[in-house]
Design a protein around this motif. Structure first.
Motif, PDB file in Angstrom:
ATOM      1  N   ILE A   1       0.822  -1.216   0.000  1.00 49.76           N
ATOM      2  CA  ILE A   1       0.000   0.000   0.000  1.00 49.76           C
ATOM      3  C   ILE A   1       0.853   1.261   0.000  1.00 49.76           C
ATOM      4  O   ILE A   1       2.016   1.237   0.378  1.00 49.76           O
ATOM      5  N   GLY A   2       0.224   2.340  -0.380  1.00 46.16           N
ATOM      6  CA  GLY A   2       0.810   3.658  -0.215  1.00 46.16           C
ATOM      7  C   GLY A   2       0.324   4.245   1.098  1.00 46.16           C
ATOM      8  O   GLY A   2      -0.836   4.076   1.479  1.00 46.16           O
ATOM      9  N   ALA A   3       1.217   4.907   1.812  1.00 51.20           N
ATOM     10  CA  ALA A   3       0.877   5.543   3.083  1.00 51.20           C
ATOM     11  C   ALA A   3       1.879   6.658   3.348  1.00 51.20           C
ATOM     12  O   ALA A   3       2.968   6.682   2.770  1.00 51.20           O
ATOM     13  N   GLU A   4       1.515   7.575   4.226  1.00 49.83           N
ATOM     14  CA  GLU A   4       2.390   8.686   4.600  1.00 49.83           C
ATOM     15  C   GLU A   4       3.622   8.215   5.355  1.00 49.83           C
ATOM     16  O   GLU A   4       4.701   8.778   5.227  1.00 49.83           O
ATOM     17  N   SER A   5       3.441   7.162   6.168  1.00 50.27           N
ATOM     18  CA  SER A   5       4.523   6.696   7.036  1.00 50.27           C
ATOM     19  C   SER A   5       4.268   5.239   7.394  1.00 50.27           C
ATOM     20  O   SER A   5       3.176   4.710   7.171  1.00 50.27           O
ATOM     21  N   VAL A   6       5.267   4.606   7.999  1.00 48.88           N
ATOM     22  CA  VAL A   6       5.077   3.242   8.462  1.00 48.88           C
ATOM     23  C   VAL A   6       4.016   3.199   9.560  1.00 48.88           C
ATOM     24  O   VAL A   6       3.254   2.230   9.659  1.00 48.88           O
ATOM     25  N   GLU A   7       3.932   4.238  10.342  1.00 44.93           N
ATOM     26  CA  GLU A   7       2.898   4.292  11.386  1.00 44.93           C
ATOM     27  C   GLU A   7       1.507   4.289  10.759  1.00 44.93           C
ATOM     28  O   GLU A   7       0.616   3.580  11.226  1.00 44.93           O
TER      29      GLU A   7
END
Length: 166
Positions: free
Chosen positions: A96-102
């Motif tokens: 997936i795409g996400a802003e951060s690992v969090e």
């Protein structure tokens, strides 16, 4: 077009072609409760598939699917044995795409099997560097994170202003 022989020694050309696309791989493992042959298991599978389709509709899901370990044994190649065990012991993966690992962990925590205790997961940052999927991965990453020019800056990738390795 750069010849293959000259590209092998030209770090600037190599660096320019590397995708350096940051995505997040979520490796899912079944727990002892996992049983999709039960009524509850079938319900959770439909919830899981709906959830993945929602991620796809958002443009966040790059790829996903189960590992088929039962078939891997029949596909062993010399020097590349599936019987040595997987790199990560997992039943499936989605990227997936996400802003951060969090944020990727928060998204993964909403997966229906995980919420029900039927799966566990491991989230890893993944750099998509090569292959035909780089443009699609770049779009997913930029939609949810933005371009990150600092990725993939190992010492052999750094170049000076003349285009030679630093």
């Amino acid at each position: 077009m750069t010849s293959q022989a000259s590209r092998r020694r030209d770090t600037a050309v190599i660096f320019q072609r590397m995708g350096r696309v940051r995505l997040f791989a979520v490796f899912m493992r079944p727990t002892a409760q996992y049983d999709v042959e039960t009524e509850r298991g079938r319900e959770l599978m439909l919830d899981h598939l709906d959830w993945l389709l929602d991620l796809e509709d958002e443009g966040r899901l790059f790829a996903g699917g189960p590992f088929r370990a039962d078939r891997d044994k029949d596909e062993e190649q010399p020097g590349c044995s599936a019987s040595e065990g997987p790199v990560i012991d997992a039943g499936g993966v989605f990227v997936i795409g996400a802003e951060s690992v969090e944020e990727a962990r928060l998204i993964a925590a909403r997966e229906p099997f995980l919420r029900a205790g039927w799966r566990t997961c491991t989230v890893r940052t993944w750099l998509l560097n090569e292959g035909r999927a780089v443009p699609v991965g770049r779009q997913v990453s930029e939609d949810f994170h933005g371009a990150d020019p600092t990725l993939g800056t190992a010492s052999w990738e750094r170049v000076d202003e003349t285009g030679k390795g630093a």
